[in-house]
Write an enzyme that holds these catalytic residues in place. Structure first.
Site, PDB file in Angstrom:
ATOM      1  CG  ASP A   1      -0.258   0.051   2.523  1.00 36.88           C
ATOM      2  OD1 ASP A   1       0.974   0.224   2.558  1.00 36.88           O
ATOM      3  OD2 ASP A   1      -0.941  -0.066   3.552  1.00 36.88           O
TER       4      ASP A   1
ATOM      5  CG  ASP B   1      -6.365  -5.072   1.888  1.00 35.29           C
ATOM      6  OD1 ASP B   1      -6.883  -4.282   1.094  1.00 35.29           O
ATOM      7  OD2 ASP B   1      -6.009  -4.740   3.038  1.00 35.29           O
TER       8      ASP B   1
ATOM      9  CB  CYS C   1     -12.901 -26.092   7.687  1.00 33.64           C
ATOM     10  SG  CYS C   1     -11.314 -25.310   7.342  1.00 33.64           S
TER      11      CYS C   1
ATOM     12  CB  CYS D   1      -7.808 -25.593   7.418  1.00 33.56           C
ATOM     13  SG  CYS D   1      -8.110 -25.390   9.178  1.00 33.56           S
TER      14      CYS D   1
ATOM     15  CB  CYS E   1     -10.882 -28.000  10.688  1.00 31.40           C
ATOM     16  SG  CYS E   1     -11.375 -26.305  11.058  1.00 31.40           S
TER      17      CYS E   1
ATOM     18  CG  HIS F   1     -10.385 -22.088  10.917  1.00 35.83           C
ATOM     19  ND1 HIS F   1     -10.945 -23.101  10.176  1.00 35.83           N
ATOM     20  CD2 HIS F   1     -11.357 -21.148  11.083  1.00 35.83           C
ATOM     21  CE1 HIS F   1     -12.207 -22.802   9.913  1.00 35.83           C
ATOM     22  NE2 HIS F   1     -12.483 -21.623  10.448  1.00 35.83           N
TER      23      HIS F   1
END
Ligand code: ZN
Length: 416
Positions: free
Chosen positions: A126, A315, A353, A355, A358, A384
């Site tokens: 940015d 973002d 999920c 991931c 999880c 997560h």
């Protein structure tokens, strides 16, 4: 809402920019810089939503994409190899933070931000404008730029469009932003117009500096060879909460001919309906063949909605910041992990999920870590939440590829 979430397409692509020793300088931390010509391609559409590719010097990324925030050169609590595993193709670095510490010259001397943080994929930085307005003390805005005091040690600094662009070139992000003034909210019409004119004037100066210095990016020559590609610079549309000013800001920013366009000055306290209206107004004005980025948003259902409207990049610090406070996003809605009802809950956080958190740990264990203030709580919760955000965008891209976003939209409607 069970059953309407699209199946996850979980196929993290290999890095296009691969660590490689070329026998020149450091052999452990060099990245191939790809040479390409066309930087943005729309591949499929579903209504106004686009499935596109942005080609950067550090690999391609598919959009719509959510960019995790690597504020000070790190996505808080998440190591780079896990970001790669999660399939993040682009992350965002903050110019204000990196300029104050460790300083852009140190990062340039060490090869640029990619090499410094060992991240071979794309980076967006940015302009520093938003942090100057939100974090620093005693700032003074003039046509020249912004005088401000560091939030770290109170020292005095000046950001101008030229200085911000110079710092961003030194950091070496693949996408950099024109320096803008984030108009405060609320702001009356004349104040908003004045701020918008300042941003337009600064956009012109940012672009002029970039056009004359873009070859100074640290990776412009790689391994002794010219990469043939430099950074992409995006302009930022302001205009507060006034539709006509937003339109004018968009039209005049587009006339400056940036590589892409961002919609700034949102998530500053306005109601969500107004934010949506401003985004829709600006999107109508932006050219279809350039990437569009809405800065600083949002909740999972919001980013899905904006992607459906034709936004390509977003973002937000929300997934990682919320994670550190024990707020987790799941397919069944928000979960406050410190709640006593999870104390003996052996189920995974989100049964849908896939991931690594999880698939391994229970809600009871995550709750225990959090209430015990264990550092691992922030790590696992952040992994997560980021996984959930990145999977959400992956589902959206999959749906756009199939030409039908209705399932993805209804699947996220209850998550706000
Ligand atoms: Zn998970």
């Amino acid at each position: 809402m069970a059953g309407v979430r699209l199946p996850l397409v979980r196929s993290p692509k290999p890095m296009r920019a691969t660590p490689l020793g070329l026998g020149l300088g450091s052999t452990s931390n060099m990245f191939i810089v790809t040479s390409v010509t066309r930087s943005f391609n729309v591949q499929a559409q579903a209504g106004p939503a686009r499935l596109s590719r942005i080609v950067t010097a550090h690999g391609e990324l598919e959009t719509p994409a959510f960019m995790p925030c690597a504020t000070a050169g790190t996505v808080k609590a998440v190591p780079q190899d896990i970001l790669e595993e999660l399939g993040a193709e682009i992350i965002l670095g903050n110019t204000y933070h990196l300029y104050l510490r460790p300083g852009q010259q140190l990062i340039r001397d060490l090869g640029g931000l990619h090499q410094f943080m060992s991240w071979g994929r794309a980076i967006l930085t940015d302009s520093g404008g938003f942090q100057v307005f939100s974090l620093s003390g005693l700032r003074k805005v003039t046509e020249e730029g912004v005088h401000f005091r560091s939030h770290l040690d109170g020292t005095s600094h000046l950001f101008t469009p030229e200085r911000s662009t110079e710092i961003q070139i030194a950091l070496g992000g693949d996408i950099i932003m024109a320096f803008d003034e984030c108009t405060e909210h609320p702001a009356d019409r004349s104040r908003t117009r004045e701020s918008m004119e300042m941003t337009l004037s600064w956009a012109r100066r940012s672009k002029h500096y970039f056009d004359n210095h873009q070859n100074e990016v640290p990776w412009f020559t790689s391994g002794g060879r010219r990469s043939g590609q430099t950074q992409m610079q995006f302009g930022i549309v302001q205009g507060g909460m006034y539709r006509d000013l937003r339109r004018e800001s968009a039209q005049r920013t587009v006339e400056l001919d940036f590589a892409g366009y961002a919609i700034g000055g949102l998530s500053v306290g306005e109601p969500r309906a107004q934010r949506l209206e401003m985004i829709a107004t600006v999107l109508e004005m932006l050219p279809p063949d350039k990437p569009r980025y809405v800065m600083g948003v949002g909740y999972p259902d919001e980013i899905t909605q904006y992607a459906a409207m034709g936004v390509d990049l977003m973002d937000c610090v929300l997934p990682t910041r919320a994670a550190r406070h024990g707020l987790l996003f799941t397919s069944e809605g928000r979960v406050n992990i410190k709640n006593i009802r999870f104390a003996q809950d052996s189920a995974p956080l989100d049964p849908k999920c896939g991931c690594k958190v999880c698939s391994r740990y229970s809600r009871a264990y995550l709750r225990h870590l959090f209430v015990s203030s264990e550092p691992l709580a922030g790590v696992l919760n952040s992994i997560h939440n980021l996984s959930f955000y990145l999977d959400t965008m992956r589902s959206v891209r999959h749906a756009i590829g199939l030409g039908d976003l209705s399932g993805a939209l209804s699947g996220k409607a209850s998550l706000a």
